[in-house]
Scaffold this active site. Sequence first.
Site, PDB file in Angstrom:
ATOM      1  N   SER A  87       1.087  -1.142   0.492  1.00  0.00           N
ATOM      2  CA  SER A  87      -0.217   0.072   0.163  1.00  0.00           C
ATOM      3  C   SER A  87       1.004   0.780  -0.222  1.00  0.00           C
ATOM      4  O   SER A  87       0.118   2.312   0.013  1.00  0.00           O
ATOM      5  CB  SER A  87      -0.838  -0.256   1.382  1.00  0.00           C
ATOM      6  OG  SER A  87      -0.082   0.583   3.034  1.00  0.00           O
ATOM      7  N   THR A 200      -2.153   2.620   3.413  1.00  0.00           N
ATOM      8  CA  THR A 200      -1.629   4.439   3.529  1.00  0.00           C
ATOM      9  C   THR A 200      -0.282   4.593   4.951  1.00  0.00           C
ATOM     10  O   THR A 200      -0.959   3.255   5.658  1.00  0.00           O
ATOM     11  CB  THR A 200      -2.660   5.312   4.023  1.00  0.00           C
ATOM     12  OG1 THR A 200      -3.343   5.085   2.197  1.00  0.00           O
ATOM     13  CG2 THR A 200      -2.032   6.390   4.001  1.00  0.00           C
ATOM     14  N   THR A 218       1.722   7.181   0.594  1.00  0.00           N
ATOM     15  CA  THR A 218       1.030   5.927  -0.110  1.00  0.00           C
ATOM     16  C   THR A 218       0.736   5.641  -1.473  1.00  0.00           C
ATOM     17  O   THR A 218       1.338   6.107  -2.094  1.00  0.00           O
ATOM     18  CB  THR A 218      -1.374   6.355  -0.048  1.00  0.00           C
ATOM     19  OG1 THR A 218      -2.027   4.824  -0.159  1.00  0.00           O
ATOM     20  CG2 THR A 218      -1.273   7.503  -0.326  1.00  0.00           C
ATOM     21  N   ARG A 228      -4.915  10.318 -10.697  1.00  0.00           N
ATOM     22  CA  ARG A 228      -5.751   9.941  -9.889  1.00  0.00           C
ATOM     23  C   ARG A 228      -4.706   9.985  -8.184  1.00  0.00           C
ATOM     24  O   ARG A 228      -3.922   9.394  -8.113  1.00  0.00           O
ATOM     25  CB  ARG A 228      -6.952   8.708  -9.344  1.00  0.00           C
ATOM     26  CG  ARG A 228      -7.853   9.087  -8.072  1.00  0.00           C
ATOM     27  CD  ARG A 228      -6.808   7.805  -7.392  1.00  0.00           C
ATOM     28  NE  ARG A 228      -8.230   7.936  -5.964  1.00  0.00           N
ATOM     29  CZ  ARG A 228      -7.385   8.015  -4.863  1.00  0.00           C
ATOM     30  NH1 ARG A 228      -6.003   7.722  -4.287  1.00  0.00           N
ATOM     31  NH2 ARG A 228      -8.443   7.928  -3.192  1.00  0.00           N
ATOM     32  N   VAL A 229      -5.244  11.071  -7.788  1.00  0.00           N
ATOM     33  CA  VAL A 229      -4.510  11.348  -6.547  1.00  0.00           C
ATOM     34  C   VAL A 229      -5.914  11.262  -5.337  1.00  0.00           C
ATOM     35  O   VAL A 229      -6.603  12.174  -5.003  1.00  0.00           O
ATOM     36  CB  VAL A 229      -3.669  13.294  -6.655  1.00  0.00           C
ATOM     37  CG1 VAL A 229      -3.390  13.232  -5.250  1.00  0.00           C
ATOM     38  CG2 VAL A 229      -2.977  12.873  -7.460  1.00  0.00           C
ATOM     39  N   GLY A 230      -5.332  10.500  -4.419  1.00  0.00           N
ATOM     40  CA  GLY A 230      -6.455  10.787  -3.001  1.00  0.00           C
ATOM     41  C   GLY A 230      -5.459  11.710  -2.068  1.00  0.00           C
ATOM     42  O   GLY A 230      -5.795  12.985  -1.773  1.00  0.00           O
ATOM     43  N   ASP A 231      -6.555  11.529  -0.498  1.00  0.00           N
ATOM     44  CA  ASP A 231      -6.027  12.264   0.382  1.00  0.00           C
ATOM     45  C   ASP A 231      -5.059  12.677   1.085  1.00  0.00           C
ATOM     46  O   ASP A 231      -4.136  13.557   1.226  1.00  0.00           O
ATOM     47  CB  ASP A 231      -7.598  12.013   1.657  1.00  0.00           C
ATOM     48  CG  ASP A 231      -7.073  11.020   1.602  1.00  0.00           C
ATOM     49  OD1 ASP A 231      -6.516   9.989   1.074  1.00  0.00           O
ATOM     50  OD2 ASP A 231      -6.671  10.238   2.850  1.00  0.00           O
ATOM     51  N   THR A 251      -6.147   7.506   6.872  1.00  0.00           N
ATOM     52  CA  THR A 251      -6.416   6.686   5.905  1.00  0.00           C
ATOM     53  C   THR A 251      -7.852   5.906   5.609  1.00  0.00           C
ATOM     54  O   THR A 251      -8.607   6.252   6.507  1.00  0.00           O
ATOM     55  CB  THR A 251      -5.953   4.774   6.427  1.00  0.00           C
ATOM     56  OG1 THR A 251      -6.501   4.484   7.183  1.00  0.00           O
ATOM     57  CG2 THR A 251      -3.932   5.027   6.528  1.00  0.00           C
ATOM     58  N   GLY A 252      -7.339   4.988   4.181  1.00  0.00           N
ATOM     59  CA  GLY A 252      -9.016   5.121   4.132  1.00  0.00           C
ATOM     60  C   GLY A 252      -9.424   5.503   2.679  1.00  0.00           C
ATOM     61  O   GLY A 252      -8.464   6.144   1.505  1.00  0.00           O
ATOM     62  N   GLY A 254      -9.981   7.843   0.370  1.00  0.00           N
ATOM     63  CA  GLY A 254      -9.420   9.123   0.068  1.00  0.00           C
ATOM     64  C   GLY A 254      -9.901  10.106  -0.167  1.00  0.00           C
ATOM     65  O   GLY A 254      -9.805  11.553  -0.242  1.00  0.00           O
TER      66      GLY A 254
HETATM   67  N1  ASP Z   1      -6.269   7.162   1.145  1.00  0.00           N
HETATM   68  C1  ASP Z   1      -5.312   6.811   0.573  1.00  0.00           C
HETATM   69  C2  ASP Z   1      -6.275   6.854  -1.306  1.00  0.00           C
HETATM   70  O1  ASP Z   1      -7.406   7.252  -1.332  1.00  0.00           O
HETATM   71  C3  ASP Z   1      -5.733   5.313  -0.019  1.00  0.00           C
HETATM   72  C4  ASP Z   1      -6.237   4.270   1.530  1.00  0.00           C
HETATM   73  O2  ASP Z   1      -6.336   4.809   2.252  1.00  0.00           O
HETATM   74  O3  ASP Z   1      -6.194   3.002   1.262  1.00  0.00           O
HETATM   75  O4  ASP Z   1      -5.389   7.333  -1.615  1.00  0.00           O
END
Ligand code: ASP
Length: 354
Positions: A87, A200, A218, A228-231, A251-252, A254
């Site tokens: 991850s 992450t 992450t 694609r960019v997450g949080d 985490t999780g 984004g």
């Molecule tokens: N937070 C991360 C993202 O959205 C992914 C994750 O933590 O599972 O890129």
Amino acid sequence: MSRPRGVSRRAFLAAAAGAGGLLPAGLAGAGGGEVKVPSRGVVAAVSSGNGLRATARAVELVRQGADTLDAAVAGVNIVEEDPEDASVGYGGLPNEEGVVELDACVMHGPTWSCGAVAALQKIKTPSSVARLVMTRTDHVLLVGEGALRFALAHGFEPVNLLTEKARKEWLRWKESRSPIDDWIEPREAEAKMRSRPTGTITCLVLDAKGDLSGVTSTSGLAFKLPGRVGDSPIIGAGLYVDNDAGAAGATGRGEAVITAGGSRIVVENMRRGMSAAEAVRDVLERIARQTLDPRLRDKEGRPSFDVSLYALKRNGEVASGSLWSGKRFAAHDGETNALRDCFHLFARSGKEGG
Ligand code: ASP
């Protein structure tokens, strides 16, 4: 405690009744999700469930006199360089075209400064590059090709981040997507991909002077759309540090954390007097309330994804909670470094998604 909008009464009561469910703020469930660190004069670190080595290393370095951000980055580097963690960093799962794109950010409490990189290819330790964006540019965020050129200018070695293990996972995902495309799944049942992996690392560090720093890193959503960019690299979403109040990471999913301004609100809650656990719970409840798209809700109206939040208050309180049960976090309370259960809003029955 109010029931999050759209969450059925039955689901809410079931969660509240369950161990570690929706208990009054400050009584955060069995396993608690909270660690009481004796205030001031102590060193503490909190991280996601994959960060036990990071918290150990960070506390060790801070005790030797290291700055909190140097300590957090060194801790996260261990996991970024580990090919077994799918991850983060090297060995992270790639985008839908099989290319590993990494995101990271850092925030240094004492100087109120931050740096980030997104969609960075070929570099194992994006958190170290993010740290250099903070100290060696006039900017906060570099992305894609520009971020890579910046890393190369600073002497980072370009490598192929796609390990054999990650390539095989990606291929399995590609082959199992559709029965009407031209990719054919292997026959062996164990080769089938059951769920889309997530993960992450976030790491928050407090030193004996009361200075705070944080890092989030992450490989992002597995098999994401390229670009694609997450949080995780977004200051205020995947990480926020206010040296007067506390630090938070996420985490999780984004997209949900960005929409809620997750880490920023956790920290602001602590600044306004909430405990670390109350601050985390408030944001998880906002996310549950704000998830209105039926595509993202289960039959009971609950989010069908998971988010975990981590908080380290300047007074030494530590808390971590998740939307769904079953998540763990790493915390070093100055004496013991251990994995602990996050508190949660909703108990998994084994049938729900998330
Ligand atoms: N937070 C991360 C993202 O959205 C992914 C994750 O933590 O599972 O890129």
